[in-house]
Design an enzyme around this catalytic site. Sequence first.
Site, mmCIF file in Angstrom:
data_model
loop_
_atom_site.group_PDB
_atom_site.id
_atom_site.type_symbol
_atom_site.label_atom_id
_atom_site.label_comp_id
_atom_site.label_asym_id
_atom_site.label_seq_id
_atom_site.Cartn_x
_atom_site.Cartn_y
_atom_site.Cartn_z
ATOM 1 N N ALA A 1 -3.809 7.667 -5.343
ATOM 2 C CA ALA A 1 -2.394 7.006 -5.557
ATOM 3 C C ALA A 1 -2.423 5.559 -5.785
ATOM 4 O O ALA A 1 -2.560 4.750 -4.889
ATOM 5 C CB ALA A 1 -1.698 7.302 -4.120
ATOM 6 N N GLY B 1 0.759 -1.168 0.114
ATOM 7 C CA GLY B 1 -0.014 0.009 0.115
ATOM 8 C C GLY B 1 0.883 1.116 0.096
ATOM 9 O O GLY B 1 1.788 1.207 -0.116
ATOM 10 N N ASN B 2 0.297 2.480 0.137
ATOM 11 C CA ASN B 2 1.129 3.655 0.278
ATOM 12 C C ASN B 2 0.318 4.658 1.307
ATOM 13 O O ASN B 2 -0.813 4.289 1.948
ATOM 14 C CB ASN B 2 1.087 4.295 -0.890
ATOM 15 C CG ASN B 2 -0.196 4.719 -1.756
ATOM 16 O OD1 ASN B 2 -0.903 5.557 -1.160
ATOM 17 N ND2 ASN B 2 -0.505 3.781 -2.766
ATOM 18 N N ARG B 3 0.873 5.867 1.674
ATOM 19 C CA ARG B 3 0.396 6.644 2.358
ATOM 20 C C ARG B 3 -0.681 7.577 2.195
ATOM 21 O O ARG B 3 -1.129 8.272 2.941
ATOM 22 C CB ARG B 3 1.597 7.643 2.966
ATOM 23 C CG ARG B 3 2.586 6.643 3.667
ATOM 24 C CD ARG B 3 3.950 7.458 4.012
ATOM 25 N NE ARG B 3 4.880 6.802 4.271
ATOM 26 C CZ ARG B 3 5.108 6.070 5.579
ATOM 27 N NH1 ARG B 3 4.222 6.058 6.458
ATOM 28 N NH2 ARG B 3 6.501 5.503 5.846
ATOM 29 N N SER B 4 -1.337 7.498 1.071
ATOM 30 C CA SER B 4 -2.405 8.238 0.673
ATOM 31 C C SER B 4 -3.573 8.331 1.775
ATOM 32 O O SER B 4 -3.976 7.291 1.956
ATOM 33 C CB SER B 4 -2.768 8.000 -0.963
ATOM 34 O OG SER B 4 -4.034 8.894 -1.031
#
Length: 402
Positions: free
Chosen positions: A278, A213-216
Amino acid sequence: MSPFAGRRIVLAVSGGIAAYKAVEVCRRLVDAGAHVVPVLTEAARRFVGEITFSALASERARLSLFEDDDPIPHVTLGRQADLILVCPATARVIGSYAAGLSEDLLGATLIATRAPVVVCPAMHTEMWEHPAVQDNVRLLDERGVTVVAPEEGRLAGGDVGAGRLAAPESILAAAAEALAAGAQASTRDMVGLRVLVTAGGTREPIDPVRFVGNRSSGKQGYAVAIEAAARGAKVTLVATVRRPLPESIELVLVETAEEMRAATVDRLPADVVVMAAAVADYRPTAPALDKIKKTGEARTISLEPTPDILAELGCGGEVGTLVGFAAETSDVLANAEAKLRAKGADLIVVNDVSAPSAGFDHDTNEVVLLAATGDRTTVPLTSKRDVARAVLDHVATHRAAH
Ligand code: C5P
């Protein structure tokens, strides 16, 4: 010209010691040309007499839902207002407003209006820092209410700490900004347009419990969707996270890049697509069907590229105006220029996610808008809603030129 000239402002005063400072705010607004209607809670009148406000404002102070000929004073006040300024806002008023309760004229007017609202909290430090108050303030902020944070300083009873009403200059500046933004939103220049927005970071499964995943946080995409709806567009938001949203926006929740692609492509054609999500660029090639066990050995996860939704839309011809985002940490503008061309977008919103107070999970952002026409606009650090406004202003310019 004064930003307040001819503007109708409901000055909503609730019961705290800072109510005396609302007198000064009232006087300054009237001096700046505003038409000020004071609304006082019962508790406010214990601190400052209604006559003071009636004498200084443009109309007499209003005190109750049931005092005069108008059977629906809250609706009349709410409809006629260009702005509602709650100054000071007690913990009770903030809580009732967040919960949608209309306990008195002030509370009912807040629920009955579509005008921009500015809330200026003032209370003792313990109350201001209480999680319930902080949660309510956050909720109001997410709904587009402007919250003018209190300052540190002397409080009632000789105490010192955070919770003191902001200075009149800060309150007036926030009120002027909210009025300007409200005027823009009320232009309703997107009526009749179909707008598709994506928001949040995708999650690509490694196994049934883990993902890449990512931090969005999704906040910027939500702000774009809410702003487009406020301008009258019919909006669909394809998102990986759930946040507060007006009823009029269709929300489609997805998890992976593939699901986001399907949900987006399914809803074409669209007049405007804003890809604020994102989207993962890579996903695990073969997600495990069962949870991967710990073995103590090193592990390698093989990744494959995900479909590039923006690039696909860029060459599909089913989108009127296509907007992409570029989250960069180095060579920010050069990378974004390349992205603009490679993806066939009309506009790329570039943010340097390594900058303080900008990008992921912040409520503020600082971006550069790169248009395919070569136009370049810098939007200095501001709220994500303001960034959304700037993006949609550009979309309007692009549509007008085509
Ligand atoms: O190439 P990069 O991921 O930096 O591009 C960012 C832009 O492209 C964003 O607008 C994002 O929503 C979009 N994107 C996409 N599909 C991908 C990756 C990114 O639509 N697989």
